[in-house]
Design a protein around this motif. Sequence first.
Motif, short mmCIF file in Angstrom:
data_model
loop_
_atom_site.label_atom_id
_atom_site.label_comp_id
_atom_site.label_asym_id
_atom_site.label_seq_id
_atom_site.Cartn_x
_atom_site.Cartn_y
_atom_site.Cartn_z
N LEU A 233 0.05 -0.73 -2.10
CA LEU A 233 0.77 -2.00 -2.18
C LEU A 233 -0.02 -3.03 -2.98
CD1 LEU A 233 3.18 -3.75 -1.28
CD2 LEU A 233 1.88 -4.29 0.80
N ASP A 234 -1.33 -3.06 -2.78
CA ASP A 234 -2.17 -3.99 -3.55
C ASP A 234 -2.04 -3.72 -5.05
OD1 ASP A 234 -3.06 -5.23 -1.28
OD2 ASP A 234 -4.99 -4.18 -1.21
N ARG A 235 -2.06 -2.45 -5.42
CA ARG A 235 -1.95 -2.11 -6.85
C ARG A 235 -0.59 -2.53 -7.40
NH1 ARG A 235 -4.56 2.92 -5.12
NH2 ARG A 235 -6.74 2.86 -5.75
N LEU A 236 0.43 -2.33 -6.62
CA LEU A 236 1.79 -2.67 -7.07
C LEU A 236 1.95 -4.19 -7.23
CD1 LEU A 236 4.77 -1.92 -7.66
CD2 LEU A 236 5.18 -2.10 -5.20
N VAL A 237 1.63 -4.93 -6.19
CA VAL A 237 1.87 -6.37 -6.20
C VAL A 237 0.91 -7.08 -7.15
CG1 VAL A 237 1.83 -8.48 -4.80
CG2 VAL A 237 2.85 -6.38 -3.88
#
Length: 254
Positions: A233-237
């Motif tokens: 999620l960190d990479r996506l956002v």
Amino acid sequence: MPAPASPGDRTGTPGVVDPRQLWLAPEGPRRGRRPAFSREAITAAAVELADAEGLDAVTMRAVAARVGAGVMSLYSYAPDKETLLELMVDHVGGGLLPAAPLTGDWRTDLKALAHAQRALMLRHPWLPGALTARRTLGPHTLAFLEHALAALRPLPLDGAAKLEVISLLTGFVASHVGHELTSAAAAGAPDRAAAEARYLATVAADGHHPELAAVLASPGRPLTPEATFSRFLDRLVDGLDTAPGTPADAPGGA
């Protein structure tokens, strides 16, 4: 609550529900004596059945048995399984909005929404699959959309791009939770995992896959479902482009 379309209120395309009739028309049935159950009770029974036995177990006959009604009487509320599925998805969406207010930090708020989605899908394992057939926006879904759009207000994106971000986020969460559920089911077969590890070790040592060998030799990271989800999620956002001039500020940007 509004009622689903009757068979004559559908769009004319098989499997397609008219959202105005589904969400804005008064609740049925339209004639006869007052029934001993409601659309809310029918939807809740279908959700309970799906939670316990999976989406395939949800049939009009099974739901009717749960609410103590005749099968034909259900069709005034949900003329088919597609309509019932729309009702079920929006019903569980009532527990989606985080209790805490938005912080104003779009990354923090977007990640909070994703974690709320993941928790909801883990409580209702049928939901990721059901979302692939989702076609309408009921009241709970609209409330979530409004909240998500408010979270994205600081982003220099136009409206269409913000909707795409929300779609991307939901698709990521649904896909990841589907993988989590599959992995959890496979965890009961340790021989399979051990065989997979032995296979990869053999492949990595054959000299033809140096990149894979380097990856497998690198230090590991926490592999708990929550930690893995948070990293992805960190990479996506954090990877969303928010540079000035894109896309809403740039001529012709999308």
